[in-house]
Design a protein around this motif. Structure first.
Motif, short mmCIF file in Angstrom:
data_model
loop_
_atom_site.label_atom_id
_atom_site.label_comp_id
_atom_site.label_asym_id
_atom_site.label_seq_id
_atom_site.Cartn_x
_atom_site.Cartn_y
_atom_site.Cartn_z
N LYS A 38 0.83 -1.21 0.00
CA LYS A 38 0.00 0.00 0.00
C LYS A 38 0.87 1.26 0.00
N THR A 39 1.93 1.26 0.80
CA THR A 39 2.83 2.41 0.88
C THR A 39 3.63 2.56 -0.42
N LEU A 40 4.14 1.45 -0.93
CA LEU A 40 4.93 1.47 -2.17
C LEU A 40 4.16 2.12 -3.31
N ARG A 41 2.91 1.72 -3.49
CA ARG A 41 2.13 2.20 -4.63
C ARG A 41 1.86 3.70 -4.57
N LYS A 42 2.06 4.34 -3.40
CA LYS A 42 1.90 5.79 -3.26
C LYS A 42 3.21 6.54 -3.46
N GLU A 43 4.33 5.82 -3.52
CA GLU A 43 5.66 6.43 -3.67
C GLU A 43 5.86 6.91 -5.11
N PRO A 44 6.76 7.91 -5.32
CA PRO A 44 7.14 8.26 -6.68
C PRO A 44 7.72 7.02 -7.37
N SER A 45 7.26 6.70 -8.53
CA SER A 45 7.66 5.50 -9.30
C SER A 45 7.21 4.20 -8.64
N GLY A 46 6.39 4.28 -7.60
CA GLY A 46 5.95 3.09 -6.88
C GLY A 46 4.98 2.20 -7.63
N GLU A 47 4.43 2.71 -8.74
CA GLU A 47 3.55 1.89 -9.58
C GLU A 47 4.36 1.03 -10.54
N ALA A 48 5.64 1.35 -10.71
CA ALA A 48 6.46 0.70 -11.74
C ALA A 48 6.79 -0.77 -11.47
N PRO A 49 7.25 -1.12 -10.28
CA PRO A 49 7.69 -2.52 -10.12
C PRO A 49 6.52 -3.51 -10.20
N LYS A 50 6.81 -4.67 -10.77
CA LYS A 50 5.87 -5.78 -10.69
C LYS A 50 6.01 -6.35 -9.29
N VAL A 51 4.91 -6.56 -8.60
CA VAL A 51 4.93 -7.10 -7.24
C VAL A 51 4.25 -8.46 -7.25
N VAL A 52 5.01 -9.47 -6.83
CA VAL A 52 4.49 -10.82 -6.76
C VAL A 52 4.54 -11.27 -5.30
N PHE A 53 3.36 -11.45 -4.70
CA PHE A 53 3.32 -11.98 -3.34
C PHE A 53 3.76 -13.44 -3.38
N CYS A 54 4.55 -13.82 -2.40
CA CYS A 54 5.03 -15.19 -2.28
C CYS A 54 4.83 -15.56 -0.81
N THR A 55 3.74 -16.27 -0.51
CA THR A 55 3.33 -16.40 0.87
C THR A 55 2.57 -17.70 1.14
N THR A 56 2.40 -18.01 2.42
CA THR A 56 1.58 -19.16 2.81
C THR A 56 0.12 -18.77 2.93
N GLU A 57 -0.18 -17.47 2.88
CA GLU A 57 -1.57 -17.00 2.96
C GLU A 57 -2.26 -17.30 1.64
N ASN A 58 -3.00 -18.41 1.60
CA ASN A 58 -3.51 -18.86 0.32
C ASN A 58 -5.04 -18.87 0.20
N ASP A 59 -5.72 -18.17 1.12
CA ASP A 59 -7.17 -18.12 1.00
C ASP A 59 -7.57 -16.98 0.06
N MET A 60 -8.75 -17.08 -0.49
CA MET A 60 -9.21 -16.13 -1.50
C MET A 60 -9.26 -14.70 -0.97
N ALA A 61 -9.57 -14.51 0.30
CA ALA A 61 -9.64 -13.16 0.88
C ALA A 61 -8.28 -12.47 0.82
N HIS A 62 -7.22 -13.19 1.17
CA HIS A 62 -5.87 -12.60 1.11
C HIS A 62 -5.47 -12.29 -0.33
N ILE A 63 -5.73 -13.24 -1.22
CA ILE A 63 -5.36 -13.06 -2.63
C ILE A 63 -6.09 -11.85 -3.21
N THR A 64 -7.39 -11.77 -2.96
CA THR A 64 -8.19 -10.65 -3.47
C THR A 64 -7.70 -9.32 -2.93
N GLU A 65 -7.40 -9.28 -1.63
CA GLU A 65 -6.92 -8.03 -1.01
C GLU A 65 -5.58 -7.61 -1.61
#
Length: 124
Positions: free
Chosen positions: A65-92
């Motif tokens: 959330k903080t990154l996407r508000k930074e200057p150039s923060g929209e640029a990087p591709k962000v891939v979550f890599c986590t054990t949180e695998n329920d649909m609510a986490h993925i959607t959020e």
């Protein structure tokens, strides 16, 4: 050369991910939590961020959330890599700007296919 910031509180996960990404010709930097990652991005924005969800100091979602508000923060591709695998986490995560989502444990084929989906590597 493309750059990747590996953000995970597990040194082992960062080491495994680094090997995979370096084999895919990424130059890697590491951060142990979202706060460290934010500092690293403010110094030099990477092309890719491989991001854990559950970390001390600042978790992955708060970092995103903080990154996407930074200057150039929209640029990087962000891939979550986590054990949180329920649909609510993925959607959020996707709603707040994540580009893809990988479940732990992962391997080189999974990472390569997800990076191909977001356009950072050629599909195998």
């Amino acid at each position: 050369m493309m750059t990747c910031l590996l953000v995970d509180d597990s040194r082992v996960i960062r080491k495994v991910a680094r090997r995979i990404l370096e084999d895919l010709d990424f130059e890697c930097r590491e951060a142990a939590d979202g706060s460290e990652a934010l500092k690293a991005c403010r110094q030099d924005m990477p092309d890719l961020i491989l991001l854990d969800w559950n970390m001390p100091v600042m978790n992955g979602l708060d970092f995103l959330k903080t990154l996407r508000k930074e200057p150039s923060g929209e640029a990087p591709k962000v891939v979550f890599c986590t054990t949180e695998n329920d649909m609510a986490h993925i959607t959020e995560a996707l709603r707040h700007g994540a580009d893809e989502y990988i479940m732990k444990p992962f391997d080189s084929d999974i990472i390569a296919s997800k990076l191909a989906e977001v356009g950072l590597v050629e599909a195998a």
